[in-house]
Write a protein that holds these residues in place. Sequence first.
Motif, PDB file in Angstrom:
ATOM      1  N   ASP A 197     -11.118   1.772  -7.390  1.00  0.00           N
ATOM      2  CA  ASP A 197     -10.904   1.108  -6.102  1.00  0.00           C
ATOM      3  C   ASP A 197      -9.601   1.573  -5.446  1.00  0.00           C
ATOM      4  O   ASP A 197      -9.559   1.868  -4.249  1.00  0.00           O
ATOM      5  CB  ASP A 197     -10.862  -0.410  -6.289  1.00  0.00           C
ATOM      6  N   HIS A 247      -9.315   3.762  -1.992  1.00  0.00           N
ATOM      7  CA  HIS A 247      -8.592   3.149  -0.869  1.00  0.00           C
ATOM      8  C   HIS A 247      -7.481   4.078  -0.369  1.00  0.00           C
ATOM      9  O   HIS A 247      -7.352   4.333   0.831  1.00  0.00           O
ATOM     10  CB  HIS A 247      -8.014   1.813  -1.320  1.00  0.00           C
ATOM     11  N   HIS A 248      -6.691   4.600  -1.307  1.00  0.00           N
ATOM     12  CA  HIS A 248      -5.596   5.478  -0.912  1.00  0.00           C
ATOM     13  C   HIS A 248      -6.098   6.838  -0.442  1.00  0.00           C
ATOM     14  O   HIS A 248      -5.487   7.446   0.443  1.00  0.00           O
ATOM     15  CB  HIS A 248      -4.606   5.642  -2.061  1.00  0.00           C
ATOM     16  N   GLN A 305      -8.738   7.349   1.342  1.00  0.00           N
ATOM     17  CA  GLN A 305      -9.104   7.162   2.744  1.00  0.00           C
ATOM     18  C   GLN A 305      -7.868   7.105   3.641  1.00  0.00           C
ATOM     19  O   GLN A 305      -7.856   7.692   4.734  1.00  0.00           O
ATOM     20  CB  GLN A 305      -9.939   5.889   2.883  1.00  0.00           C
ATOM     21  N   ASP A 306      -6.825   6.420   3.183  1.00  0.00           N
ATOM     22  CA  ASP A 306      -5.584   6.359   3.968  1.00  0.00           C
ATOM     23  C   ASP A 306      -4.992   7.750   4.165  1.00  0.00           C
ATOM     24  O   ASP A 306      -4.593   8.130   5.273  1.00  0.00           O
ATOM     25  CB  ASP A 306      -4.557   5.465   3.269  1.00  0.00           C
ATOM     26  N   ARG A 325       0.852  -1.198   0.000  1.00  0.00           N
ATOM     27  CA  ARG A 325       0.000   0.000   0.000  1.00  0.00           C
ATOM     28  C   ARG A 325       0.884   1.243   0.000  1.00  0.00           C
ATOM     29  O   ARG A 325       2.016   1.208   0.494  1.00  0.00           O
ATOM     30  CB  ARG A 325      -0.883   0.028   1.256  1.00  0.00           C
ATOM     31  N   CYS A 348     -18.151   7.025  -1.226  1.00  0.00           N
ATOM     32  CA  CYS A 348     -18.315   6.907   0.229  1.00  0.00           C
ATOM     33  C   CYS A 348     -19.616   7.504   0.766  1.00  0.00           C
ATOM     34  O   CYS A 348     -19.946   7.296   1.936  1.00  0.00           O
ATOM     35  CB  CYS A 348     -17.133   7.571   0.943  1.00  0.00           C
ATOM     36  N   LYS A 395      -3.329  -3.448  -9.800  1.00  0.00           N
ATOM     37  CA  LYS A 395      -3.598  -2.516  -8.698  1.00  0.00           C
ATOM     38  C   LYS A 395      -2.307  -1.957  -8.135  1.00  0.00           C
ATOM     39  O   LYS A 395      -2.218  -0.765  -7.805  1.00  0.00           O
ATOM     40  CB  LYS A 395      -4.403  -3.223  -7.603  1.00  0.00           C
TER      41      LYS A 395
END
Length: 341
Positions: free
Chosen positions: A288, A292-293, A295-296, A173, A328, A244
């Motif tokens: 996706d 995902h990133h 949110q991180d 990640r 979201c 990904k």
Amino acid sequence: MNNSRSSHTAVNHPANYVVGPYIQPVLLAYLRQGGRLSALADAACVTDLWMINPPAKIPVEDYFRLILSASELLHDPLLGIKAGENAGLENFDVLGEALANIRARSLTLGHALQQVMTLERLVHRLGTSSIETQGGNVRFIWRAHFQQHRAARLVCESVLAGIIHLAEQLSGRLIPVMEVCFVHPRPADYHGPEYQQGFRAQCRFSQSHNSIMIASDVLAWPLQHIARPSVVESCAGQMVEQVKNQIGKNLINSPKLAQIAAILGHSERGLQRQLKQQGTSYQQLLADVRLHHAQDYLQYSNLSILQISQLLGFKEQSSFNHFFLRGCGVSPKKWQEMNRN
């Protein structure tokens, strides 16, 4: 004069070295920008063969001369960052073996980075690392042994970028770094977006230490499990993860399908077909990975929402806001308020 002579002697002390494979990230960064190996060999006062098959241990001064020469030949003051981004476990056998054991025991990113620091002295004598806990964050401090050397900026930026890149390899990640600090002053050629791309964090200069600050929760992330897939798996299910992974590495450039296909050695149509067989599409994977990133970064970094949108490849913050709202159900700002500790 005495101080200069003493410093020069210290650099050239036989105990001060880097292992041979440590030069590989510098060479990769240099060659990937179109540099000629023979020109670098001449500038660094070594042979082409020396760089292709380096000795087991290289004196620190020779390493400094190599990285300085590469930077000057390319007219690239950011070569240190790019060298760090090319660092990998394959460059350091002793680290690779130790971290493989940590993976086998299903430990965390924090455990792995502590192991890296424990074994650092076996890889180079450029500096030493330590860890400090600050509230809910952890600061990795790197103290350079040769902070006054002309190569110090390149070396320090390479080491810190290398730690971040290694952490990303281990976790699978992108790492939302909170802050990066440097002892050297802000460079005259400083360009914010280039440092932001290299470190994905706010960078501070003229500090008391070289360091990276990361949220403790990030260090609790599990390590990426790397299995040995069968031929069928590597051509099928593993392809999704490979796509990904490459999207994540290239998000800032808003990567297209053709670009990722070329990196993976596939045709655009062939990659599309393989992803369809796995029940997904390139656009779905891109969305996706971005979400995902996003949110991180929103939860664990100190970057502004505008900066986060730029790192994710959005030209306008408004486009990022609409994308995040669709994914979201709330705006990035609202999501951040709900999920920050």
